[in-house]
Design a protein around this motif. Structure first.
Motif, short mmCIF file in Angstrom:
data_model
loop_
_atom_site.label_atom_id
_atom_site.label_comp_id
_atom_site.label_asym_id
_atom_site.label_seq_id
_atom_site.Cartn_x
_atom_site.Cartn_y
_atom_site.Cartn_z
N ASP A 44 4.11 -19.18 -10.30
CA ASP A 44 2.44 -18.30 -10.54
C ASP A 44 2.72 -17.12 -11.50
N GLU A 45 4.09 -16.86 -12.09
CA GLU A 45 3.89 -15.08 -12.42
C GLU A 45 3.38 -14.54 -11.69
N ILE A 46 3.50 -14.69 -10.86
CA ILE A 46 3.26 -13.17 -9.16
C ILE A 46 4.91 -12.66 -9.24
N PRO A 47 5.04 -11.32 -9.70
CA PRO A 47 6.35 -11.18 -9.62
C PRO A 47 7.04 -10.18 -8.36
N LEU A 48 6.30 -10.56 -6.96
CA LEU A 48 7.31 -10.27 -5.93
C LEU A 48 6.82 -11.55 -5.04
N ARG A 49 8.42 -11.64 -5.32
CA ARG A 49 8.31 -13.52 -4.09
C ARG A 49 8.55 -12.97 -2.66
N LEU A 50 8.08 -13.45 -1.71
CA LEU A 50 9.00 -12.38 0.12
C LEU A 50 9.16 -14.04 0.33
N VAL A 51 9.84 -14.45 0.49
CA VAL A 51 10.31 -15.87 1.39
C VAL A 51 11.58 -15.09 2.71
N VAL A 52 10.91 -16.04 3.62
CA VAL A 52 11.45 -15.89 5.06
C VAL A 52 11.67 -16.86 6.03
N GLU A 101 0.65 -1.42 0.06
CA GLU A 101 -0.03 0.02 0.32
C GLU A 101 1.35 1.12 0.02
N ALA A 102 2.39 0.87 0.85
CA ALA A 102 2.98 2.24 0.74
C ALA A 102 3.70 2.73 -0.60
N VAL A 103 3.97 1.50 -1.33
CA VAL A 103 4.85 1.76 -2.64
C VAL A 103 4.18 1.24 -3.61
N PRO A 104 3.20 1.90 -4.02
CA PRO A 104 2.21 1.73 -5.46
C PRO A 104 3.12 0.96 -6.25
N GLY A 105 4.75 1.27 -6.92
CA GLY A 105 5.79 0.96 -7.43
C GLY A 105 5.62 -0.62 -7.58
N ALA A 106 5.68 -1.40 -6.44
CA ALA A 106 6.01 -2.75 -6.00
C ALA A 106 4.64 -3.37 -5.92
N ALA A 115 15.73 -13.30 11.79
CA ALA A 115 14.90 -13.69 10.83
C ALA A 115 15.73 -13.21 9.45
N GLU A 116 16.15 -14.52 7.99
CA GLU A 116 16.34 -13.87 6.54
C GLU A 116 15.47 -13.55 6.21
N ALA A 117 15.44 -12.68 4.70
CA ALA A 117 14.02 -12.57 4.28
C ALA A 117 15.15 -12.24 2.96
N LEU A 118 14.46 -12.91 1.96
CA LEU A 118 14.65 -12.41 0.52
C LEU A 118 13.73 -12.06 -0.20
N LEU A 119 14.04 -11.26 -0.66
CA LEU A 119 13.29 -10.46 -2.11
C LEU A 119 13.00 -10.70 -3.33
N SER A 120 12.70 -11.54 -4.43
CA SER A 120 13.34 -12.22 -5.72
C SER A 120 11.97 -11.65 -5.81
N PHE A 121 11.74 -10.46 -7.28
CA PHE A 121 11.21 -9.84 -7.61
C PHE A 121 11.08 -10.02 -9.56
N ASP A 122 10.32 -9.51 -10.55
CA ASP A 122 10.75 -9.29 -11.64
C ASP A 122 10.98 -8.33 -12.50
N SER A 123 12.29 -7.78 -12.84
CA SER A 123 12.87 -6.80 -12.84
C SER A 123 11.97 -5.67 -14.24
N GLU A 136 14.37 -0.14 -7.57
CA GLU A 136 14.43 1.37 -6.30
C GLU A 136 13.05 0.80 -5.66
N ALA A 137 11.72 0.48 -6.31
CA ALA A 137 10.41 0.00 -5.53
C ALA A 137 10.62 -1.32 -4.98
N ALA A 138 10.95 -2.27 -4.64
CA ALA A 138 11.01 -3.07 -4.73
C ALA A 138 12.48 -2.86 -3.30
N ALA A 139 13.33 -2.10 -3.33
CA ALA A 139 14.52 -2.20 -2.20
C ALA A 139 13.47 -0.93 -1.07
#
Length: 238
Positions: free
Chosen positions: A186-194, A105-110, A203-211, A217-220
């Motif tokens: 499933d073609e979801i553009p963001l995946r958060l693995v924690v 909600e806070a980062v529309p670009g993501a 916790a260790e978090a990894l964000l994969s995203f479709d560049s 910058e939005a992903a970060a």
């Protein structure tokens, strides 16, 4: 912002071969464990480029990009324990979904234009058994979110809007494990693995995203907001 880019996993020999041939690892799909690039991948790509030089320079797909971050979840685990002792049965999964929704909600670009925001919580141990429980993230009470997570069929009957998910979340219930590469699902553009357990403090978090669909910058910024929300968890109850 402490979110850091994670380089493509590759064996030392594969990296040397890539340097010798002037190849970018971003263009090469890895066939080793967890997507690791091995020497055979370099040789195969070089052979394809030699056979079809025009295709190798014009049809390369945009690679999945990855950011990683460590998150202090000591207060989050304590809050979950205190709420459970008070009769409100919440889980780390509830909090992760809520943190992801607030960050989107806070980062529309993501969120790649997704409206309403749908978050998919991954269940199951492997791709063949994985199910994605879609959750309408535009809700105010975490208790209601918890009911939707635990009873996806009932949530669907109650009118949870259909639509593509903007984010999928996978939690490994163990602390201290840092993933280095996780494919999108499933073609979801963001995946958060924690990787986070109820007793761990970090916790260790990894964000994969479709560049090709999500700006770096939005992903970060998204990952930074998830981290901040989980480290100050009272905001997740708003």
């Amino acid at each position: 912002m402490s979110a850091t880019a994670v380089r493509r996993p590759a064996s030392p020999y594969a990296r040397r071969l890539a340097r010798e041939r002037g190849l970018s690892l971003d263009l090469i799909a890895g066939t080793g464990p967890n997507g690791r690039i091995v020497a055979a991948d370099i040789e195969a790509f070089a052979a394809r480029r030699k056979a079809h030089p025009e295709a190798s320079t014009t049809t390369a797909a945009a690679p999945t990009s990855v950011f990683g971050v460590s998150i202090d979840i000591a207060r989050l685990n304590q809050l979950v324990a205190d709420l459970k002792a008070a009769g409100t049965d919440l889980s780390l999964d509830d909090m992760l979904v809520r943190a992801g929704a607030q960050a989107l909600e806070a980062v529309p670009g993501a969120r790649n234009g997704a409206e309403p925001i749908i978050v998919a919580l991954e269940r199951g141990a492997g791709a063949a058994r994985r199910s994605l429980h879609a959750v309408d993230a535009h809700i105010g009470l975490v208790s209601a979110l918890h009911a939707r997570l635990e009873e996806p069929e009932a949530a669907a009957e109650s009118g949870a809007p259909p639509g593509p998910a903007a984010l999928s979340i996978r939690r490994f219930a163990i602390a201290g494990i840092r993933a280095v590469a996780m494919p999108l699902v499933d073609e979801i553009p963001l995946r958060l693995v924690v990787s986070a357990g109820p007793e761990g403090g970090v916790a260790e978090a990894l964000l994969s995203f479709d560049s090709a669909r999500i700006d770096e910058e939005a992903a970060a910024e998204f990952l930074g907001r998830v981290r901040d929300a989980l480290e100050t968890p009272l905001r997740l109850l708003a």
